[in-house]
Design a protein around this motif. Sequence first.
Motif, PDB file in Angstrom:
ATOM      1  N   HIS A  75       0.844  -1.193   0.000  1.00 35.72           N
ATOM      2  CA  HIS A  75       0.000   0.000   0.000  1.00 35.72           C
ATOM      3  C   HIS A  75       0.884   1.249   0.000  1.00 35.72           C
ATOM      4  CE1 HIS A  75      -3.151  -2.821   0.724  1.00 35.72           C
ATOM      5  NE2 HIS A  75      -4.052  -1.909   0.998  1.00 35.72           N
ATOM      6  N   GLU A 243      -4.357  -0.296   7.550  1.00 34.08           N
ATOM      7  CA  GLU A 243      -3.984  -0.840   6.247  1.00 34.08           C
ATOM      8  C   GLU A 243      -2.901  -1.898   6.433  1.00 34.08           C
ATOM      9  OE1 GLU A 243      -4.901   2.810   3.159  1.00 34.08           O
ATOM     10  OE2 GLU A 243      -2.841   2.569   3.898  1.00 34.08           O
ATOM     11  N   ARG A 286      -7.092  -1.551   0.964  1.00 35.44           N
ATOM     12  CA  ARG A 286      -7.618  -0.280   0.448  1.00 35.44           C
ATOM     13  C   ARG A 286      -8.630  -0.481  -0.677  1.00 35.44           C
ATOM     14  NH1 ARG A 286      -2.866   3.065  -1.255  1.00 35.44           N
ATOM     15  NH2 ARG A 286      -2.486   3.220   0.972  1.00 35.44           N
TER      16      ARG A 286
END
Length: 302
Positions: A75, A243, A286
């Motif tokens: 991410h 995340e 995400r």
Amino acid sequence: MAEEIEDFDADLAGEQGKDQKTGWFRRIKKGILTKTSEKKETQEGLWTKCPECNYISTFAELKEQLYVCPKCDYHHRLNSYQYYEVLFDNNEYEELFTNIKSKDLLGFTDLKPYKKRLEDIWSNSSLNDSIRVGVGLVDGEKMVIACMDFEFIGGSLGSVMGEKFARAVDYCIKHKLPYMVINKSGGARMMESAFSLMQMAKTSGKLSQLSDAQLPYISLLTDPTFGGVSASFAMLGDLNIAEPGALIGFAGPRVIKETIKKDLPEGFQRSEFLLEHGFLDFIVNRKVLKEKIGTVIRLFRN
């Protein structure tokens, strides 16, 4: 008369190279004759490389994947504009409290005066401070999202962040809306000294008012979340989510290792480690974050 051919290999090897070998490459004229106006250059930002697996992709491909590496699922760090583009329906939202800016109340100077540091950031970016607050629809559910920008002095917690946070809570209570904060910070802003530390108590107190109003508060921890932010409102959510691979803690792993004089466990302070030890409720990719948030809001309402 035959046209004279320049030996490219000989030019590289020197005059002696002419007698020693035959060149593979030959050119008729010396020099590069392409006009500057005809040169094709790669556009800045066209390509990007994953810091985790070194996979190279176009920026357009990465954006289509919501800035998640298509090879290793890393991410990439985002700013508030990119997060709002990912979360708000059709990227439509109203930004709140844009008229608040930091002041150098202490006349603080480190490598440069704090006032000059602020002026430089304001002139070189569209950011007013280290947090932005927006209200709009997320998966069809209206809510308020506050998102930090690490580009603004490391997303540091200062008096303006605390004030925007407090006003966002008041706005949620007035309009009966859920509240979400996307955390990305290095900690409290040293240039504001005690003023920044006071924001830890201020934001925590405002969250108690949100709880009394029976409105949900979601804390999303991203890479990195440290210091006074993680020691206050970042860990006080009705749901604390993160995340994948996000670095989360109070002091950094290097400082901790030097303090306790011991090696740290593998993956220490990563979101997966924190989930295993009970600091997080769940980790969310995400790519499905928007749908997850919408589902959570509907569950709270019912």
